[in-house]
Design a protein around this motif. Structure first.
Motif, mmCIF file in Angstrom:
data_model
loop_
_atom_site.group_PDB
_atom_site.id
_atom_site.type_symbol
_atom_site.label_atom_id
_atom_site.label_comp_id
_atom_site.label_asym_id
_atom_site.label_seq_id
_atom_site.Cartn_x
_atom_site.Cartn_y
_atom_site.Cartn_z
ATOM 1 N N LEU A 163 0.862 -1.183 0.000
ATOM 2 C CA LEU A 163 0.000 0.000 0.000
ATOM 3 C C LEU A 163 0.898 1.233 0.000
ATOM 4 C CD1 LEU A 163 -1.677 -2.301 1.936
ATOM 5 C CD2 LEU A 163 -3.351 -0.474 1.663
ATOM 6 N N GLN A 208 -6.959 7.008 -0.673
ATOM 7 C CA GLN A 208 -6.652 5.584 -0.693
ATOM 8 C C GLN A 208 -7.706 4.793 0.073
ATOM 9 O OE1 GLN A 208 -3.230 3.917 1.568
ATOM 10 N NE2 GLN A 208 -2.499 3.198 -0.427
ATOM 11 N N LEU A 221 -10.009 1.828 -1.409
ATOM 12 C CA LEU A 221 -10.056 0.497 -0.802
ATOM 13 C C LEU A 221 -11.493 0.055 -0.566
ATOM 14 C CD1 LEU A 221 -7.199 0.943 1.819
ATOM 15 C CD2 LEU A 221 -7.167 -0.743 -0.031
ATOM 16 N N GLY A 265 2.930 -1.393 4.102
ATOM 17 C CA GLY A 265 2.334 -0.084 3.888
ATOM 18 C C GLY A 265 3.332 0.993 4.235
ATOM 19 N N GLY A 322 -0.242 4.300 3.328
ATOM 20 C CA GLY A 322 -0.547 2.871 3.250
ATOM 21 C C GLY A 322 -0.507 2.194 4.597
#
Length: 218
Positions: free
Chosen positions: A87, A95, A99, A117, A121
């Motif tokens: 991520l 983001q 998702l 991440g 992320g």
């Protein structure tokens, strides 16, 4: 055992101890799947994160980027085949919306891939996370977001903690009553393997409104 890495942002490349442990963990290098944190942009992203892996000598047979240019069904197929899910850093809220729109959290939780991440992320890998104007988010009021929930804690990543300790403790006080919050700035990592949590760099634990610096274990 499933393994996750919650990274801050790297000033340059992955520090050697972190690169070494990643080398050991990333045994399956068939397919790297990156999830954009600027999913509406047609510009290629992930260059910085790919360069960290490249500098550490970690390459993959194939590499894919998931954003709104990729059909939802194809995104699901790519994640189901992924050896590593990364991520990316960027816009945390965009983001998160991507998702949820693409129904990716459940697939990521079920995956046997190593999940990494960086910055945004890492935050979105949390069970929950707080968006606050004081953390740089352009929002009207503080908002608590549901993350992927790979582990039952929250992450504040890539934030200037050293000069804002009191602010961070105050902002995250309520959330820290519900779950542990791991907070870090640059060149840091929280690594989770099964029930074991390892720390690299300057990482702080906020729990029940108390904040403490954690000892490095990597």
């Amino acid at each position: 055992m499933k393994t996750q890495y919650y990274l801050g942002w790297m000033s340059n490349f992955l520090p050697e101890p972190l690169a070494n442990v990643l080398q050991e963990d990333l045994t399956d290098r068939k397919s790297l799947v990156m999830i954009s944190a600027n999913p509406s942009s047609d510009e290629a992203d992930g260059a910085a994160e790919r360069s960290w892996l490249h500098q550490a000598g970690i390459g993959f047979e194939e590499s894919h980027l998931i954003n709104y240019s990729v059909q939802k069904e194809e995104a699901h197929t790519l994640l189901q085949r992924a050896s590593v899910i990364f991520l990316l850093g960027g816009n945390t809220i965009e983001q998160n919306e991507f998702l949820m729109d693409y129904e990716l959290p459940g697939l990521i939780r079920k995956s046997s891939a190593v999940v990494i991440g960086a910055s945004a992320g890492a935050i979105n890998m949390s069970a929950k996370w707080l968006a606050s104007r004081n953390f740089g988010y352009d929002i009207e009021k503080n908002t608590l977001y549901e993350g992927i929930g790979l582990n039952n804690f929250s992450v504040l990543s890539h934030f200037d903690l050293e000069n804002n300790m009191a602010l961070v403790r105050d902002e995250l006080s309520l959330l820290s009553e519900e779950m542990a919050v791991y907070a870090s700035n640059k060149d840091c990592a929280v690594r989770v393997t099964g029930n074991k949590i390892d720390i690299f760099g300057d990482v702080y634990l906020i729990s029940r409104s108390e904040i403490q610096k954690l000892d490095e274990t990597l």
